[in-house]
Scaffold this active site. Sequence first.
Site, PDB file in Angstrom:
ATOM      1  N   SER A  53       0.843  -1.206   0.000  1.00  0.00           N
ATOM      2  CA  SER A  53       0.000   0.000   0.000  1.00  0.00           C
ATOM      3  C   SER A  53       0.874   1.252   0.000  1.00  0.00           C
ATOM      4  O   SER A  53       0.538   2.258  -0.626  1.00  0.00           O
ATOM      5  CB  SER A  53      -0.907   0.000   1.230  1.00  0.00           C
ATOM      6  OG  SER A  53      -1.844  -1.051   1.118  1.00  0.00           O
ATOM      7  N   ILE A  97       3.862 -10.048  -8.885  1.00  0.00           N
ATOM      8  CA  ILE A  97       3.749  -9.421 -10.203  1.00  0.00           C
ATOM      9  C   ILE A  97       2.901 -10.300 -11.140  1.00  0.00           C
ATOM     10  O   ILE A  97       3.321 -11.400 -11.546  1.00  0.00           O
ATOM     11  CB  ILE A  97       5.143  -9.154 -10.828  1.00  0.00           C
ATOM     12  CG1 ILE A  97       6.029  -8.374  -9.840  1.00  0.00           C
ATOM     13  CG2 ILE A  97       5.001  -8.452 -12.174  1.00  0.00           C
ATOM     14  CD1 ILE A  97       5.469  -7.042  -9.348  1.00  0.00           C
ATOM     15  N   ASP A 141      -4.720   4.393 -11.614  1.00  0.00           N
ATOM     16  CA  ASP A 141      -6.082   4.930 -11.784  1.00  0.00           C
ATOM     17  C   ASP A 141      -6.790   4.170 -12.911  1.00  0.00           C
ATOM     18  O   ASP A 141      -7.944   3.751 -12.766  1.00  0.00           O
ATOM     19  CB  ASP A 141      -6.044   6.428 -12.148  1.00  0.00           C
ATOM     20  CG  ASP A 141      -5.742   7.319 -10.945  1.00  0.00           C
ATOM     21  OD1 ASP A 141      -5.848   6.845  -9.799  1.00  0.00           O
ATOM     22  OD2 ASP A 141      -5.400   8.502 -11.170  1.00  0.00           O
ATOM     23  N   GLN A 163     -24.071 -19.670  -1.298  1.00  0.00           N
ATOM     24  CA  GLN A 163     -25.174 -19.910  -0.353  1.00  0.00           C
ATOM     25  C   GLN A 163     -26.410 -20.462  -1.078  1.00  0.00           C
ATOM     26  O   GLN A 163     -27.040 -21.416  -0.627  1.00  0.00           O
ATOM     27  CB  GLN A 163     -25.513 -18.580   0.354  1.00  0.00           C
ATOM     28  CG  GLN A 163     -26.429 -18.721   1.536  1.00  0.00           C
ATOM     29  CD  GLN A 163     -25.764 -19.459   2.700  1.00  0.00           C
ATOM     30  OE1 GLN A 163     -24.544 -19.515   2.799  1.00  0.00           O
ATOM     31  NE2 GLN A 163     -26.568 -20.057   3.548  1.00  0.00           N
ATOM     32  N   ILE A 164     -26.734 -19.845  -2.206  1.00  0.00           N
ATOM     33  CA  ILE A 164     -27.926 -20.280  -2.953  1.00  0.00           C
ATOM     34  C   ILE A 164     -27.736 -21.712  -3.474  1.00  0.00           C
ATOM     35  O   ILE A 164     -28.680 -22.501  -3.502  1.00  0.00           O
ATOM     36  CB  ILE A 164     -28.221 -19.283  -4.108  1.00  0.00           C
ATOM     37  CG1 ILE A 164     -28.710 -17.950  -3.511  1.00  0.00           C
ATOM     38  CG2 ILE A 164     -29.248 -19.848  -5.098  1.00  0.00           C
ATOM     39  CD1 ILE A 164     -28.747 -16.790  -4.484  1.00  0.00           C
ATOM     40  N   GLY A 216     -25.080 -26.973  -0.422  1.00  0.00           N
ATOM     41  CA  GLY A 216     -23.948 -27.906  -0.338  1.00  0.00           C
ATOM     42  C   GLY A 216     -23.192 -28.003  -1.654  1.00  0.00           C
ATOM     43  O   GLY A 216     -21.960 -28.076  -1.683  1.00  0.00           O
ATOM     44  N   GLU A 267      -4.037  -3.853  -6.988  1.00  0.00           N
ATOM     45  CA  GLU A 267      -4.162  -2.504  -7.564  1.00  0.00           C
ATOM     46  C   GLU A 267      -4.767  -1.530  -6.550  1.00  0.00           C
ATOM     47  O   GLU A 267      -5.534  -0.623  -6.904  1.00  0.00           O
ATOM     48  CB  GLU A 267      -4.893  -2.543  -8.909  1.00  0.00           C
ATOM     49  CG  GLU A 267      -4.122  -3.433  -9.885  1.00  0.00           C
ATOM     50  CD  GLU A 267      -4.472  -3.269 -11.327  1.00  0.00           C
ATOM     51  OE1 GLU A 267      -4.851  -2.171 -11.733  1.00  0.00           O
ATOM     52  OE2 GLU A 267      -4.328  -4.276 -12.065  1.00  0.00           O
TER      53      GLU A 267
HETATM   54  N1  COS Z   1      -2.573  10.925 -10.133  1.00  0.00           N
HETATM   55  C1  COS Z   1      -1.562  11.817 -10.231  1.00  0.00           C
HETATM   56  N2  COS Z   1      -0.733  12.123  -9.212  1.00  0.00           N
HETATM   57  C2  COS Z   1      -0.962  11.491  -8.045  1.00  0.00           C
HETATM   58  C3  COS Z   1      -1.985  10.556  -7.868  1.00  0.00           C
HETATM   59  C4  COS Z   1      -2.811  10.281  -8.976  1.00  0.00           C
HETATM   60  N3  COS Z   1      -3.815   9.406  -8.889  1.00  0.00           N
HETATM   61  N4  COS Z   1      -1.957  10.105  -6.596  1.00  0.00           N
HETATM   62  C5  COS Z   1      -0.953  10.737  -5.989  1.00  0.00           C
HETATM   63  N5  COS Z   1      -0.353  11.583  -6.870  1.00  0.00           N
HETATM   64  C6  COS Z   1       0.778  12.472  -6.610  1.00  0.00           C
HETATM   65  C7  COS Z   1       0.427  13.507  -5.531  1.00  0.00           C
HETATM   66  O1  COS Z   1      -0.203  14.615  -6.102  1.00  0.00           O
HETATM   67  C8  COS Z   1       1.798  13.855  -4.989  1.00  0.00           C
HETATM   68  O2  COS Z   1       2.425  14.743  -5.872  1.00  0.00           O
HETATM   69  P1  COS Z   1       3.531  15.850  -5.394  1.00  0.00           P
HETATM   70  O3  COS Z   1       4.755  15.074  -5.068  1.00  0.00           O
HETATM   71  O4  COS Z   1       3.700  16.724  -6.579  1.00  0.00           O
HETATM   72  O5  COS Z   1       2.936  16.549  -4.207  1.00  0.00           O
HETATM   73  C9  COS Z   1       2.547  12.512  -5.088  1.00  0.00           C
HETATM   74  O6  COS Z   1       1.859  11.735  -6.084  1.00  0.00           O
HETATM   75  C10 COS Z   1       2.547  11.755  -3.785  1.00  0.00           C
HETATM   76  O7  COS Z   1       1.209  11.588  -3.384  1.00  0.00           O
HETATM   77  P2  COS Z   1       0.796  11.210  -1.899  1.00  0.00           P
HETATM   78  O8  COS Z   1       1.524  12.124  -0.940  1.00  0.00           O
HETATM   79  O9  COS Z   1      -0.672  11.149  -1.816  1.00  0.00           O
HETATM   80  O10 COS Z   1       1.465   9.759  -1.775  1.00  0.00           O
HETATM   81  P3  COS Z   1       1.433   8.693  -0.617  1.00  0.00           P
HETATM   82  O11 COS Z   1       2.784   8.125  -0.478  1.00  0.00           O
HETATM   83  O12 COS Z   1       0.760   9.264   0.605  1.00  0.00           O
HETATM   84  O13 COS Z   1       0.509   7.519  -1.240  1.00  0.00           O
HETATM   85  C11 COS Z   1      -1.461   6.368  -1.974  1.00  0.00           C
HETATM   86  C12 COS Z   1      -0.744   7.708  -1.727  1.00  0.00           C
HETATM   87  C13 COS Z   1      -1.737   5.642  -0.671  1.00  0.00           C
HETATM   88  C14 COS Z   1      -2.767   6.721  -2.663  1.00  0.00           C
HETATM   89  C15 COS Z   1      -0.603   5.483  -2.912  1.00  0.00           C
HETATM   90  O14 COS Z   1       0.596   5.092  -2.293  1.00  0.00           O
HETATM   91  C16 COS Z   1      -1.325   4.241  -3.415  1.00  0.00           C
HETATM   92  O15 COS Z   1      -2.150   4.304  -4.318  1.00  0.00           O
HETATM   93  N6  COS Z   1      -0.995   3.089  -2.806  1.00  0.00           N
HETATM   94  C17 COS Z   1      -1.506   1.817  -3.277  1.00  0.00           C
HETATM   95  C18 COS Z   1      -0.571   1.249  -4.273  1.00  0.00           C
HETATM   96  C19 COS Z   1      -1.212   0.168  -5.046  1.00  0.00           C
HETATM   97  O16 COS Z   1      -2.304   0.294  -5.567  1.00  0.00           O
HETATM   98  N7  COS Z   1      -0.486  -0.934  -5.150  1.00  0.00           N
HETATM   99  C20 COS Z   1      -0.953  -2.036  -5.898  1.00  0.00           C
HETATM  100  C21 COS Z   1       0.190  -2.629  -6.588  1.00  0.00           C
HETATM  101  S1  COS Z   1       0.239  -2.404  -8.254  1.00  0.00           S
HETATM  102  S2  COS Z   1      -0.654  -3.989  -8.881  1.00  0.00           S
END
Ligand code: COS
Length: 380
Positions: A132, A157, A240, A336-337, A340, A363
Amino acid sequence: MDYLLTDEQKMLKEMVEKFALDKIKPIARENDKTEEFPTKLIKELSDLGLMGIPYPEEYGGSGMDNISYVIAIEAISRYCAATGVIVSAHTSLCVEPIYLFGTEEQKKKYMPDLCSGRKIGCHCLTESQAGSDAAAVKTSAKLEGDKWVLNGTKLFITNAAQADIAIVFAATEPAARSRGITAFIVEKDTPGYCIGKLEEKLGIKASSTAEVVLEDCAIPKENQLGELNKGFKVAMITLDGGRIGIAAQALGIAKGSIEDSIAYAKERVQFGRPIAEFQGIKWYLAEMETEYQAAWLLTYRAALMKDQKLRYSKEAAMAKLKASEVAEFCASKAVQIHGGYGYTKEFDPERYFRDSKITQIYEGTSEIQREVIASNILKQ
Ligand code: COS
């Protein structure tokens, strides 16, 4: 809800649903059992143009939109969620960052082979201490002459064992955390790139999940993807989009759970009548369908916003959060539906149930999706 689709999207839906019924349904249970990567099936999906759906034809893509991508991933995952994630991780997590952040040269070099399915892609972000907390990556990249030299181990991965091309995130300025990560394109034959432990998993068994080990893996300087130290944003923007793909996979699992439950409830007789006539079962089915449609609308909206080039981080997180919870709910109710029988491998709901769980984890866990949604609404 087909009335929301264009004629082109409806045609694609019909085509993929027919393919899934004819070609995926008959082998899905066996693939789950053998845990074998469905190489032949991926080749067939490639021939249908489903390995690069939302990318322009000039880069070898199918020139469709993200709603079409959602339609295809859902239809594939309806019968086999493992195949769904193979296509989704390849498309959203490997082709997408090259398309969005690659130079013209990188796009021309890598996208045609990936979009045609001649090559498979994977995305290497996670590490043992960086799940995370994605900014905690320790894999390092150091510039030595005209090469980037990568060292580290990536974990969990998807597609790693089959991938020809990997997008690797490494620390180029470790103390800067999220502002010190860079993305790279790594080809599998590069010396120092190898596949480590293959995970044994609860579900999505026909997809491979493995470690990627980088030991003095030297890649050409021009394989840097995007700007130096801006890789965290590459990862976040990529995720995203990936979350829309996982929401679509979850929809497929929910759909399968609902369809199988309806068929079984109409057929299974207890107390002298089909169990579909009992209010308890009817209410389960009504709730499953309502939840599915709510998740579908959220997923459709996120894809539409992506197609319209709007910022959609919050909407993708909402779609994945809702759809993954709905997948688990519907799969659990399907077991459930089926009573067994639902607990046995003679029927598919037990597989749907196992497969559904991962959609709440990879993700970005459901907790991370809530974090993304909250941080977006709080800064509005
Ligand atoms: N789009 C563009 N920029 C983004 C963004 C997004 N969706 N999310 C964060 N950023 C940018 C922020 O704006 C910030 O930019 P600046 O450095 O210019 O200020 C930077 O990235 C760091 O963002 P933030 O401080 O929010 O980062 P964190 O370390 O607190 O982490 C979360 C944020 C928890 C949302 C992130 O680490 C996350 O998504 N973790 C989950 C990872 C994941 O999905 N792993 C799955 C494995 S891949 S299969």
